[in-house]
Design an enzyme around this catalytic site. Sequence first.
Site, PDB file in Angstrom:
ATOM      1  N   LYS A   1       3.855  -4.239   2.616  1.00  0.00           N
ATOM      2  CA  LYS A   1       2.553  -3.849   2.064  1.00  0.00           C
ATOM      3  C   LYS A   1       1.926  -2.802   2.986  1.00  0.00           C
ATOM      4  CE  LYS A   1      -0.941  -6.690  -0.232  1.00  0.00           C
ATOM      5  NZ  LYS A   1      -1.703  -7.930  -0.079  1.00  0.00           N
ATOM      6  N   VAL A   2       1.581  -1.660   2.414  1.00  0.00           N
ATOM      7  CA  VAL A   2       0.961  -0.584   3.207  1.00  0.00           C
ATOM      8  C   VAL A   2      -0.347  -0.173   2.539  1.00  0.00           C
ATOM      9  CG1 VAL A   2       3.199   0.281   4.036  1.00  0.00           C
ATOM     10  CG2 VAL A   2       2.185   1.284   1.975  1.00  0.00           C
TER      11      VAL A   2
END
Length: 217
Positions: free
Chosen positions: A83-84
């Site tokens: 997750k960014v």
Amino acid sequence: MKFFVDTAEIDQIKELNDLGMVDGVTTNPSLIKKSGRDIIEVTKEICSIVDGPVSAEVTSTEADTMIAEGRKLVTIAKNIAVKVPLTWDGLRACKTLSSEGHMVNVTLCFSANQALLAAKAGATFISPFIGRLDDINLDGMQLIEDIREIYDNYDFETQILAASIRTVNHALESARIGADVMTAPPAVIKSMINHPLTDKGLAAFLEDIKFTKQKIL
Ligand code: E4P
């Protein structure tokens, strides 16, 4: 529609997973803090329970470090989605990690233009935050609708992961619009079953069968 559960609480994940309600899990730094667990350990445990994608969020803001964190996170299990955040550094990390064949969930999306950029960068999932938009009197559901329309216009493969779901109506509307996935806290998923007429009807049926003194077992 796929159901992801938005928590790092193992018991709650297990409970819903046993019912077939968990197609994946999303975590974030706040949920990790709430769990009181070590991020690597708890993520590993979640991945051992759930077969589908488990989102684990990077903790840096600079692309190269995000990429290094992502490469470490994917060694936890084969179902990790990195997750960014939706920043240029986050999109750079997304492009690199997705090119390496890893699943990437681009989070903290609050506009359709941001979602368009994430799809161009090869995101597996885009996470538009419905509840946080509603919190500031903007229309979170309209964002889901706009992204659906844009992705369908161009056949983008990025999956819309409706996030920051706070109510059963958020879940219902996301399904109506055609979000590919929703991620919701366990309490919201559990309250989707509630209907007063179900309770009332069941109470009447039980009363009636009791009156007849019949039993099946
Ligand atoms: C999604 O991946 C996020 O972790 C989550 O949905 C955020 O929800 P919140 O706005 O209720 O914190």
